[in-house]
Design a protein around this motif. Sequence first.
Motif, mmCIF file in Angstrom:
data_model
loop_
_atom_site.group_PDB
_atom_site.id
_atom_site.type_symbol
_atom_site.label_atom_id
_atom_site.label_comp_id
_atom_site.label_asym_id
_atom_site.label_seq_id
_atom_site.Cartn_x
_atom_site.Cartn_y
_atom_site.Cartn_z
ATOM 1 N N ILE A 414 -19.028 71.126 2.221
ATOM 2 C CA ILE A 414 -20.153 71.815 1.577
ATOM 3 C C ILE A 414 -19.663 73.157 1.099
ATOM 4 O O ILE A 414 -19.151 73.968 1.889
ATOM 5 N N TYR A 415 -19.798 73.416 -0.232
ATOM 6 C CA TYR A 415 -19.355 74.658 -0.854
ATOM 7 C C TYR A 415 -20.566 75.500 -1.275
ATOM 8 O O TYR A 415 -21.587 74.964 -1.719
ATOM 9 N N GLY A 416 -20.410 76.821 -1.148
ATOM 10 C CA GLY A 416 -21.379 77.750 -1.717
ATOM 11 C C GLY A 416 -20.844 78.352 -3.002
ATOM 12 O O GLY A 416 -19.613 78.434 -3.182
ATOM 13 N N TYR A 417 -21.726 78.791 -3.900
ATOM 14 C CA TYR A 417 -21.298 79.268 -5.228
ATOM 15 C C TYR A 417 -21.523 80.766 -5.336
ATOM 16 O O TYR A 417 -22.603 81.280 -5.009
ATOM 17 N N ASN A 418 -20.440 81.472 -5.791
ATOM 18 C CA ASN A 418 -20.497 82.912 -6.042
ATOM 19 C C ASN A 418 -20.674 83.108 -7.542
ATOM 20 O O ASN A 418 -19.757 82.818 -8.335
ATOM 21 N N VAL A 419 -21.842 83.614 -7.932
ATOM 22 C CA VAL A 419 -22.156 83.746 -9.362
ATOM 23 C C VAL A 419 -21.260 84.785 -10.007
ATOM 24 O O VAL A 419 -20.819 84.613 -11.162
ATOM 25 N N THR A 420 -20.964 85.861 -9.293
ATOM 26 C CA THR A 420 -20.180 86.953 -9.886
ATOM 27 C C THR A 420 -18.768 86.483 -10.238
ATOM 28 O O THR A 420 -18.265 86.747 -11.345
ATOM 29 N N ASN A 421 -18.133 85.771 -9.310
ATOM 30 C CA ASN A 421 -16.736 85.338 -9.527
ATOM 31 C C ASN A 421 -16.636 83.952 -10.146
ATOM 32 O O ASN A 421 -15.516 83.499 -10.426
ATOM 33 N N ARG A 422 -17.806 83.288 -10.333
ATOM 34 C CA ARG A 422 -17.810 81.894 -10.831
ATOM 35 C C ARG A 422 -16.818 81.067 -10.008
ATOM 36 O O ARG A 422 -15.908 80.424 -10.519
ATOM 37 N N GLN A 494 -33.607 77.611 -10.302
ATOM 38 C CA GLN A 494 -33.189 79.007 -10.358
ATOM 39 C C GLN A 494 -31.681 79.167 -10.601
ATOM 40 O O GLN A 494 -31.234 80.262 -10.888
ATOM 41 N N GLY A 495 -30.908 78.079 -10.455
ATOM 42 C CA GLY A 495 -29.478 78.191 -10.730
ATOM 43 C C GLY A 495 -28.638 77.362 -9.778
ATOM 44 O O GLY A 495 -29.127 76.466 -9.057
ATOM 45 N N ILE A 496 -27.315 77.626 -9.777
ATOM 46 C CA ILE A 496 -26.336 76.876 -8.979
ATOM 47 C C ILE A 496 -26.193 77.540 -7.621
ATOM 48 O O ILE A 496 -26.025 78.764 -7.516
ATOM 49 N N LEU A 497 -26.257 76.699 -6.543
ATOM 50 C CA LEU A 497 -26.086 77.205 -5.170
ATOM 51 C C LEU A 497 -24.776 76.750 -4.539
ATOM 52 O O LEU A 497 -24.302 77.385 -3.588
ATOM 53 N N GLY A 498 -24.216 75.637 -4.997
ATOM 54 C CA GLY A 498 -22.976 75.147 -4.412
ATOM 55 C C GLY A 498 -22.729 73.701 -4.768
ATOM 56 O O GLY A 498 -23.203 73.210 -5.809
ATOM 57 N N SER A 499 -21.979 72.992 -3.871
ATOM 58 C CA SER A 499 -21.647 71.597 -4.148
ATOM 59 C C SER A 499 -21.402 70.875 -2.828
ATOM 60 O O SER A 499 -20.916 71.459 -1.855
ATOM 61 N N LEU A 500 -21.764 69.558 -2.799
ATOM 62 C CA LEU A 500 -21.550 68.687 -1.639
ATOM 63 C C LEU A 500 -20.482 67.669 -2.034
ATOM 64 O O LEU A 500 -20.658 66.925 -3.013
ATOM 65 N N VAL A 501 -19.368 67.601 -1.268
ATOM 66 C CA VAL A 501 -18.226 66.747 -1.610
ATOM 67 C C VAL A 501 -18.036 65.725 -0.497
ATOM 68 O O VAL A 501 -17.946 66.083 0.693
ATOM 69 N N VAL A 502 -18.019 64.415 -0.878
ATOM 70 C CA VAL A 502 -17.807 63.307 0.063
ATOM 71 C C VAL A 502 -16.432 62.704 -0.234
ATOM 72 O O VAL A 502 -16.150 62.343 -1.400
ATOM 73 N N LEU A 503 -15.582 62.558 0.828
ATOM 74 C CA LEU A 503 -14.205 62.063 0.657
ATOM 75 C C LEU A 503 -14.016 60.777 1.440
ATOM 76 O O LEU A 503 -14.526 60.626 2.548
ATOM 77 N N ARG A 504 -13.264 59.840 0.784
ATOM 78 C CA ARG A 504 -12.893 58.585 1.454
ATOM 79 C C ARG A 504 -11.392 58.375 1.303
ATOM 80 O O ARG A 504 -10.810 58.697 0.262
ATOM 81 N N GLN A 505 -10.767 57.805 2.359
ATOM 82 C CA GLN A 505 -9.322 57.536 2.304
ATOM 83 C C GLN A 505 -9.021 56.344 1.402
ATOM 84 O O GLN A 505 -7.947 56.295 0.790
ATOM 85 N N ASN A 506 -9.950 55.393 1.335
ATOM 86 C CA ASN A 506 -9.727 54.216 0.499
ATOM 87 C C ASN A 506 -10.254 54.485 -0.901
ATOM 88 O O ASN A 506 -11.300 55.104 -1.091
ATOM 89 N N ALA A 507 -9.532 54.020 -1.898
ATOM 90 C CA ALA A 507 -10.006 54.119 -3.281
ATOM 91 C C ALA A 507 -11.068 53.051 -3.531
ATOM 92 O O ALA A 507 -11.033 51.975 -2.932
#
Length: 818
Positions: A414-422, A494-507
């Motif tokens: 789970i990532y948070g977004y910094n508007v100032t630094n993009r 109101q804008g961008i808050l972050g991103s949710l990333v799901v990872l799997r070992q298998n393609a």
Amino acid sequence: MRVTDVNAAKDRVWFLREGLFAKYVVALVGLVVFVLAVNGAMEIWISYRGIKSSLTDGMSEKAEATAKRIQQSMSDLERQINWVTRTSSYKIEDRRADYAQLLTQVPYVSQLTLLSAQGREQLRLTRQTVHYGSNADFSRDLRFTESAARGTSFATPYFRDGRPFTSISLPHSDSQVTVAEINLGFLQDFFGDTEVGRTGFAYIVDSKGQVLASSSKGPEIGKDVSSLPQVAAIKGSLLSEGTDIAGNDVLTTVSAVPRIGWFVFFEQPTAQALTPIREQLLRIALLIAMGLVTAIIAGTVMARRMLVPINALRAGAHRLGGGDFSHRIEVKTSDELEELADQFNGMASQLAETYSGLEAKVKERTRDLAQSINELKVLEEVGRAVSSSLDLNAVLPTVAARALEITHADAVLIYGYNVTNRQFNLTESIGIDKAAEGKHLAIEADNSPLGEAAARGEPIAIPDLDATADHPLRDVVVEAGFHSVLVVPLVDQQGILGSLVVLRQNAGEFSDNLIGLMKTFAHQSVLAMRNARLFSEVDHKSRELEMANATVREQADKLLEQTDQLKDWNRSLEERVETQLGEIERIRRLERFLAPQVAQLIASGDGHEGLLDSHRREVTVVFCDMRGFTSFTETTEPEEAMNVLREYHAALGALIFKYEGTLDRYAGDGVMILFNAPIQFEDHVKRAVKMSVEMRDTVGALTEKWRNRGHNLGFGIGIALGYATLGQIGFEQRLEYAAIGSVTNLASRLCDEAKANQIVVSRRVYGMVEQWVEGHPIDDLNLKGFNHPILAAEITSWREEVDNVVDAASAARRQKKS
């Protein structure tokens, strides 16, 4: 078996009472009855109209024929009576002989009376008696006055001993009048049974509604029938229906007897007139009854023929509903019912085939349902975590853990977004150490799947990282052994808050259900992050409010002090307001007779009210009025004259106040203005003349406007200079400031001498303003009230350029003196 038979019997009874059987029978019977009833109603209506029309036409012809016969009889009587008025019989004995002969020849004449030209009775003759020279006065009798004024007249019928009478009055050539009394009993001859009919009746009424003659079945002679609706309507729209004396309905027609004012009524009782209609109603009722019986029989036969196949269909449907898909319905009717049975049989075959594979599908759906229930439980747990805490450190680990559990993935970031630094900064992770150094801790928004997903607002699924282009996240993920990734943006309105990333070992591909589920998790994460930020802002605002509260308390103490000061100021202000109100009242009293600026000057300080006391002073008097105003008011409507005066006074009043003149009085179109009183001006003569020139120009434009409206009016001005006694006159409720002296009379006389658009001034006034005006002396004037000729002049215009130069020089001199 017995229970089945009982249920079948109940179903049969219900079907007969409320099913198709009853519907078919009722529909067929209703249709037949409706058609027969409509046909019968139309025939009855047509017959009723025809019978009513034929009866009304017949009675109308009889009434008109009877009215003509009565008119003819009355005309014959008039003609027979007319011969006794011949001029050859001028002696009273000759008149008696003529009257006796007329009584012998005409049995309907019961009495003859001779009236003189003055309305005195000269002769009255009946079959039994003769009266000479009774000299009774008939001069006011309508029979005499109507005949003398209009010729032959018919009197209003009257009754004597129950018999109807009327009078016919005929004038003689020597202004005498013969009055013949007519017994109206002969009218009964017109209403025999052969003329009226077997069931009808007829009668004659006069203009008051009294019966003069009647058939055997009609109303009594002499009875007042004016209350009957058909009789009451003879003075308006005639009626074709009414009532008789007993209140029974009748068909009626009426015909008027010309000149006499009588009306002949022929009537027929409605009940007897509609006898054929009742017979026709009976025939229609019998026809409807026969049609009803036939329809019931036909409907019963047709409905019963449908019961057998319908019962078979119902029994087969019950067995199919019970699960017996091998049953087949046998119906051989070669119509839609047989086709319906075949459709039931085909449906049973399809149900049998479908039922065999239904159990496997149910098991598969049960597994999917269990998984959906598990997902809902996880979402519920995440929702409770979000709603129960505003701390991201407590909520985001729960979101990441449940996302890892429900997706069966190998890692969740789970990532948070910094508007100032993009820039996206790692906030929470499971499956990858959050404290480990690497490029995955901070990822630029540009040229990365996280920035692209946030810009699009939709998840991005990468099934095989080995086949994608290089980016900061790819190297870290591949080195950690992951080969597929799902990026879900955390965004709201109101804008961008972050991103949710799901990872799997298998393609491999991510299913649509999984992507939709992760979007829901993303919404939960957005809500948690937004709530946390809101909580932080609220906490910050709370601290600011506490500081502001302390400041407000300090300001409140200062306000208390200022409030005390304001109370003192308010008391002082009230005293000043009371003083100002007194000054305003003084100004209002002065404005009743002074210009506003003069009144304010007097009220502005002490000692100025003495200006209104009687004193002597040199003043300039301007007198003006309109030419032709008297004749204008005599030929014009008062409203238009008032409109002209309003425009005239408005134009003059504005200029009077502009030049600070004192309006002495005005009477209609005449206006008198004073200058140098009560306020003194060094240039009062100049002010008066300059104002007069501007008045002439202003009113001149108005006279052109009035001339376009058809009014020929002019404007003249007279100006004089001299001494006058000044002061206030009147009483307490109405005071005026006035000037008394010969100067006012001189100004008025000069105004009288002025022609339209002319300004006439005394020679002294002209000498005072000669340098500023264009003008010329005029001949000496002999004015009323003055013993010697008056030297006068006419002023044509004002020279503005000279006025400006002189004013500038005066100002320079005043400045030099100061």
